[in-house]
Design a protein around this motif. Structure first.
Motif, PDB file in Angstrom:
ATOM      1  N   ASP A 198     -38.752  32.673 -13.276  1.00 50.61           N
ATOM      2  CA  ASP A 198     -38.349  31.286 -13.532  1.00 50.61           C
ATOM      3  C   ASP A 198     -38.503  30.438 -12.280  1.00 50.61           C
ATOM      4  O   ASP A 198     -38.970  29.285 -12.357  1.00 50.61           O
ATOM      5  CB  ASP A 198     -36.903  31.240 -14.023  1.00 50.61           C
ATOM      6  CG  ASP A 198     -36.740  31.853 -15.404  1.00 50.61           C
ATOM      7  OD1 ASP A 198     -37.759  32.001 -16.095  1.00 50.61           O
ATOM      8  OD2 ASP A 198     -35.595  32.201 -15.776  1.00 50.61           O
ATOM      9  N   ARG A 202     -40.894  27.261 -11.910  1.00 51.64           N
ATOM     10  CA  ARG A 202     -40.391  25.952 -11.479  1.00 51.64           C
ATOM     11  C   ARG A 202     -41.106  25.473 -10.215  1.00 51.64           C
ATOM     12  O   ARG A 202     -41.394  24.280 -10.059  1.00 51.64           O
ATOM     13  CB  ARG A 202     -38.879  26.025 -11.247  1.00 51.64           C
ATOM     14  CG  ARG A 202     -38.061  26.015 -12.522  1.00 51.64           C
ATOM     15  CD  ARG A 202     -36.595  25.775 -12.231  1.00 51.64           C
ATOM     16  NE  ARG A 202     -35.979  26.924 -11.595  1.00 51.64           N
ATOM     17  CZ  ARG A 202     -35.392  27.914 -12.248  1.00 51.64           C
ATOM     18  NH1 ARG A 202     -35.330  27.885 -13.566  1.00 51.64           N
ATOM     19  NH2 ARG A 202     -34.837  28.925 -11.602  1.00 51.64           N
ATOM     20  N   GLU A 205     -44.550  24.222 -11.246  1.00 53.66           N
ATOM     21  CA  GLU A 205     -44.421  22.920 -11.909  1.00 53.66           C
ATOM     22  C   GLU A 205     -44.187  21.812 -10.876  1.00 53.66           C
ATOM     23  O   GLU A 205     -44.797  20.741 -10.950  1.00 53.66           O
ATOM     24  CB  GLU A 205     -43.262  22.969 -12.900  1.00 53.66           C
ATOM     25  CG  GLU A 205     -43.056  21.674 -13.672  1.00 53.66           C
ATOM     26  CD  GLU A 205     -41.881  21.755 -14.633  1.00 53.66           C
ATOM     27  OE1 GLU A 205     -41.566  20.730 -15.272  1.00 53.66           O
ATOM     28  OE2 GLU A 205     -41.281  22.851 -14.733  1.00 53.66           O
TER      29      GLU A 205
END
Length: 298
Positions: A198, A202, A205
């Motif tokens: 995760d 992130r 992104e």
């Protein structure tokens, strides 16, 4: 006769000494003592010093007055989240009421008292750690101090009937059962890997957002620069046109001459330059002599 009297005196002194020795007892500062007669309590000595009892009829039983330690056996508890834990503890206690203690344990002494106290502690540990709202995370967190105080208070109330005062209770270890450790470690690894994935997602992104913002900023900067450059070039061209117009208006003949010189410089470059023109073409007017084109050709 004197010999018999001396022997009798010696026997009397020995008997008196023996009786005195069985009549006197000493209690030091670390002890409490009970004077028993046929198993019944006749006197209690809780202060240090010398005491007296009836020889051969009364007995003295001494108990430790210091704070004692008891390690409990390892037990399993199940908190409200159904994750079993292996727990063991230790307690600090003292004999607060020696009369009640004797009445509770009789001749069993400390051994029997500690067996009963251990049962009390194990029972209270199971009740407190297995209560609602108590999870394994709570037990393993800083809140365990409150849980230990709760166990201590409950154990103190239960042990008071034996004349014991539970001073403190501490959990030594709170571990998972060995058969659950591998599964727990695997679950922890999976959770950490998921968290890492995760975080990477992130991060990617965020990086894409930063790159997109940077690309947009670059495009906007270049567009703004090109717009300003076009404005400057347009203003320069307009200024040049104005200068040419002013020059033409001031002296048209010189302006025509200047423009022709620029045309010659552009057309007649270094190298093999060929031009096919009619004899009367006006392009080379400024290269002709005053006699006209024919004289220039000669």
């Amino acid at each position: 006769m004197k010999s018999s009297t001396g022997i009798g005196l010696l026997i009397g002194v020995a008997v008196i000494a023996f009786v005195a020795a069985n009549s006197i007892f000493v209690v030091d500062e670390r002890e409490k003592a009970l004077v028993l007669q046929f198993g019944q309590i006749r006197d209690v000595r809780e202060t240090p010093g010398i005491g007296f009892k009836l020889p051969f009829i009364q007995d003295v039983v001494k108990y430790d007055d210091r704070i004692l330690s008891l390690d409990t056996d390892t037990i399993e508890v199940t908190p409200s989240d159904d994750r079993r834990l292996v727990v063991d503890a230790f307690a600090r206690y003292r004999i607060a009421d020696v009369v009640r203690f004797r009445q509770a344990v009789g001749t069993g002494g400390l051994r029997l008292a500690e067996d009963r106290l251990q049962s009390i502690l194990n029972s209270q540990i199971r009740e407190v750690l297995g209560a609602n709202q108590v999870t394994s995370d709570t037990i393993l967190s800083s809140d365990r101090g409150e849980l230990m105080n709760r166990i201590r208070d409950r154990a103190r109330n239960a042990a008071a009937s034996m004349g014991l005062d539970v001073v403190d209770v501490r959990l030594k270890q709170t571990n998972l059962p060995s058969q659950n450790l591998d599964a727990t470690f695997a679950r922890m690894r999976a959770e950490r890997q998921r968290e890492a994935t995760d975080e990477v997602a992130r991060g990617n992104e965020a990086a894409q957002r930063v790159r997109a913002l940077a690309d947009r900023t670059v495009t906007e900067t270049i567009s703004e620069a090109e717009r300003e450059a076009n404005v400057v070039r347009g203003e320069a061209d307009a200024e040049a046109a104005r200068v040419f117009a002013d020059a033409y208006g001031a002296d048209p003949a010189f302006f025509a001459f200047y423009r022709s010189m620029q045309a010659y410089q552009t057309a007649l470059t270094q190298g093999n330059t060929r031009m096919v023109l009619t004899p009367d073409n006006e392009f080379f007017n400024y290269l002709y002599s005053s006699d006209g084109p024919a004289s220039a050709q000669q």
